[in-house]
Design a protein around this motif. Structure first.
Motif, PDB file in Angstrom:
ATOM      1  N   GLU A  53      28.796  63.698  -1.172  1.00 28.72           N
ATOM      2  CA  GLU A  53      28.635  64.409  -2.434  1.00 28.72           C
ATOM      3  C   GLU A  53      27.222  64.152  -2.936  1.00 28.72           C
ATOM      4  O   GLU A  53      26.739  63.024  -2.902  1.00 28.72           O
ATOM      5  CB  GLU A  53      29.652  63.876  -3.437  1.00 28.72           C
ATOM      6  CG  GLU A  53      29.588  64.516  -4.793  1.00 28.72           C
ATOM      7  CD  GLU A  53      30.607  63.911  -5.740  1.00 28.72           C
ATOM      8  OE1 GLU A  53      30.191  63.537  -6.838  1.00 28.72           O
ATOM      9  OE2 GLU A  53      31.793  63.816  -5.374  1.00 28.72           O
ATOM     10  N   THR A  54      26.545  65.208  -3.354  1.00 28.65           N
ATOM     11  CA  THR A  54      25.213  65.071  -3.943  1.00 28.65           C
ATOM     12  C   THR A  54      25.188  65.812  -5.269  1.00 28.65           C
ATOM     13  O   THR A  54      26.092  66.583  -5.582  1.00 28.65           O
ATOM     14  CB  THR A  54      24.113  65.665  -3.032  1.00 28.65           C
ATOM     15  OG1 THR A  54      24.353  67.063  -2.856  1.00 28.65           O
ATOM     16  CG2 THR A  54      24.044  64.960  -1.693  1.00 28.65           C
ATOM     17  N   MET A  92      30.408  72.964  -5.778  1.00 30.21           N
ATOM     18  CA  MET A  92      30.070  73.848  -4.696  1.00 30.21           C
ATOM     19  C   MET A  92      30.291  73.094  -3.391  1.00 30.21           C
ATOM     20  O   MET A  92      30.101  71.886  -3.322  1.00 30.21           O
ATOM     21  CB  MET A  92      28.614  74.279  -4.828  1.00 30.21           C
ATOM     22  CG  MET A  92      28.184  75.279  -3.807  1.00 30.21           C
ATOM     23  SD  MET A  92      26.537  75.948  -4.138  1.00 30.21           S
ATOM     24  CE  MET A  92      26.860  76.862  -5.632  1.00 30.21           C
ATOM     25  N   VAL A  93      30.678  73.822  -2.373  1.00 30.88           N
ATOM     26  CA  VAL A  93      30.908  73.233  -1.054  1.00 30.88           C
ATOM     27  C   VAL A  93      29.845  73.753  -0.098  1.00 30.88           C
ATOM     28  O   VAL A  93      29.590  74.947  -0.024  1.00 30.88           O
ATOM     29  CB  VAL A  93      32.308  73.578  -0.517  1.00 30.88           C
ATOM     30  CG1 VAL A  93      32.480  73.058   0.894  1.00 30.88           C
ATOM     31  CG2 VAL A  93      33.379  73.019  -1.437  1.00 30.88           C
ATOM     32  N   LEU A 144      20.841  74.158  -8.185  1.00 26.19           N
ATOM     33  CA  LEU A 144      21.980  75.064  -8.039  1.00 26.19           C
ATOM     34  C   LEU A 144      22.756  75.142  -9.351  1.00 26.19           C
ATOM     35  O   LEU A 144      22.709  74.206 -10.152  1.00 26.19           O
ATOM     36  CB  LEU A 144      22.905  74.569  -6.928  1.00 26.19           C
ATOM     37  CG  LEU A 144      22.317  74.556  -5.525  1.00 26.19           C
ATOM     38  CD1 LEU A 144      23.228  73.796  -4.579  1.00 26.19           C
ATOM     39  CD2 LEU A 144      22.113  75.980  -5.036  1.00 26.19           C
ATOM     40  N   PRO A 145      23.496  76.204  -9.569  1.00 26.93           N
ATOM     41  CA  PRO A 145      24.277  76.343 -10.801  1.00 26.93           C
ATOM     42  C   PRO A 145      25.603  75.564 -10.738  1.00 26.93           C
ATOM     43  O   PRO A 145      26.681  76.111 -10.968  1.00 26.93           O
ATOM     44  CB  PRO A 145      24.514  77.849 -10.900  1.00 26.93           C
ATOM     45  CG  PRO A 145      24.548  78.294  -9.474  1.00 26.93           C
ATOM     46  CD  PRO A 145      23.541  77.419  -8.761  1.00 26.93           C
ATOM     47  N   CYS A 146      25.510  74.283 -10.379  1.00 24.71           N
ATOM     48  CA  CYS A 146      26.689  73.428 -10.307  1.00 24.71           C
ATOM     49  C   CYS A 146      26.242  71.984 -10.517  1.00 24.71           C
ATOM     50  O   CYS A 146      25.063  71.666 -10.392  1.00 24.71           O
ATOM     51  CB  CYS A 146      27.387  73.560  -8.955  1.00 24.71           C
ATOM     52  SG  CYS A 146      26.366  73.070  -7.564  1.00 24.71           S
ATOM     53  N   ASN A 147      27.173  71.116 -10.833  1.00 24.12           N
ATOM     54  CA  ASN A 147      26.840  69.704 -11.035  1.00 24.12           C
ATOM     55  C   ASN A 147      26.793  68.934  -9.723  1.00 24.12           C
ATOM     56  O   ASN A 147      25.976  68.037  -9.551  1.00 24.12           O
ATOM     57  CB  ASN A 147      27.851  69.038 -11.967  1.00 24.12           C
ATOM     58  CG  ASN A 147      27.752  69.567 -13.375  1.00 24.12           C
ATOM     59  OD1 ASN A 147      26.675  69.921 -13.829  1.00 24.12           O
ATOM     60  ND2 ASN A 147      28.879  69.648 -14.052  1.00 24.12           N
ATOM     61  N   LYS A 148      27.690  69.253  -8.808  1.00 19.04           N
ATOM     62  CA  LYS A 148      27.816  68.521  -7.549  1.00 19.04           C
ATOM     63  C   LYS A 148      27.937  69.477  -6.369  1.00 19.04           C
ATOM     64  O   LYS A 148      28.433  70.593  -6.509  1.00 19.04           O
ATOM     65  CB  LYS A 148      29.053  67.611  -7.560  1.00 19.04           C
ATOM     66  CG  LYS A 148      29.027  66.532  -8.616  1.00 19.04           C
ATOM     67  CD  LYS A 148      27.995  65.480  -8.290  1.00 19.04           C
ATOM     68  CE  LYS A 148      27.974  64.410  -9.377  1.00 19.04           C
ATOM     69  NZ  LYS A 148      26.897  63.458  -9.163  1.00 19.04           N
TER      70      LYS A 148
END
Length: 82
Positions: free
Chosen positions: A46-47, A1-2, A52-56
């Motif tokens: 990057e975190t 995700m951005v 959230l439904p994402c890894n990064k």
């Protein structure tokens, strides 16, 4: 995700970043608080995704682009980093 955010990771600068921060939980803001400021127009941080439904989450600070080519370059940086 951005996540498009301010140079100092202030998630209150836009409605979208506020919503993202709220959904991710306080860990996202904590992870960003210890980082240096973001340079304009690049993906530098990057975190983890936390809740959230994402890894990064890729964090970037963007200006309003007058040139669509600049926007494409930042998009390509996101693809490269991910």
């Amino acid at each position: 995700m951005v996540c498009i955010t301010s140079s100092d990771f202030d998630f209150n600068q836009s409605e979208r970043s506020q919503k993202l921060s709220k959904k991710a939980g306080t860990d996202l803001q904590s992870a960003c608080s210890s980082r240096a400021t973001l340079e304009m127009g690049s993906v530098q941080a990057e975190t983890d995704g936390f809740k959230l439904p994402c890894n990064k989450v890729l964090h970037c600070h963007l200006a309003k682009f007058d040139d669509i080519q600049e926007a494409y370059e930042v998009r390509n940086q996101c693809f490269y980093v991910s």
